[in-house]
Design an enzyme around this catalytic site. Sequence first.
Site: not given
Length: 201
Positions: A30, A177, A180
């Site tokens: 990601s 979060d 990321h």
Amino acid sequence: MRALLLSGCLALVLLTQQAAAQTLLVVGDSISAALGLDTSQGWVALLQKRLADEGYDYRVVNASISGDTSAGGLARLPALLAEEKPALVVIELGGNDGLRGMAPAQLQQNLASMAQKARAEGAKVLLLGIQLPPNYGPRYIEAFSRVYGAVAAQEKTALVPFFLEGVGGVQGMMQADGIHPALAAQPRLLENVWPTLKPLL
């Protein structure tokens, strides 16, 4: 007639230039897939622009998938190598292995196998190192962090020891979060990679 000949020569030159373009393949998770952002804003897209701006004739293929692990990357790699025929493979994997508490020895084996497969197809390899947050415990973190240097030494690949240097845990550089990288971090990620990547071009 002369105009047609010149036109044909120009077309041949353009086709030759296009054919000469090499492929740079990014196999990641990601972080390289730019989760939470538009892919055009991610560090891989910035890399494509940097290459063009500096006159490097490379086509960047971003084969990164959010949530992918080293095992997933290893499984996908043979088909990617066959299809894209890259001159350079950038491997950015392992973060999800660590977050799931997978054995560092297995991560090392998977990354080494990826490097071996890429080099067997004539590609250079750049490995991007990942570090875990402190809540995973010192013993596991130490074993995990040793993996990337060990693979690079064993397989003679280039290495960025800590891909998220200046990003991980830094105020304003992470999304809500806390995992990321944010939009503001993408240029820094590119700068973390570029000095090691450039000599491989």
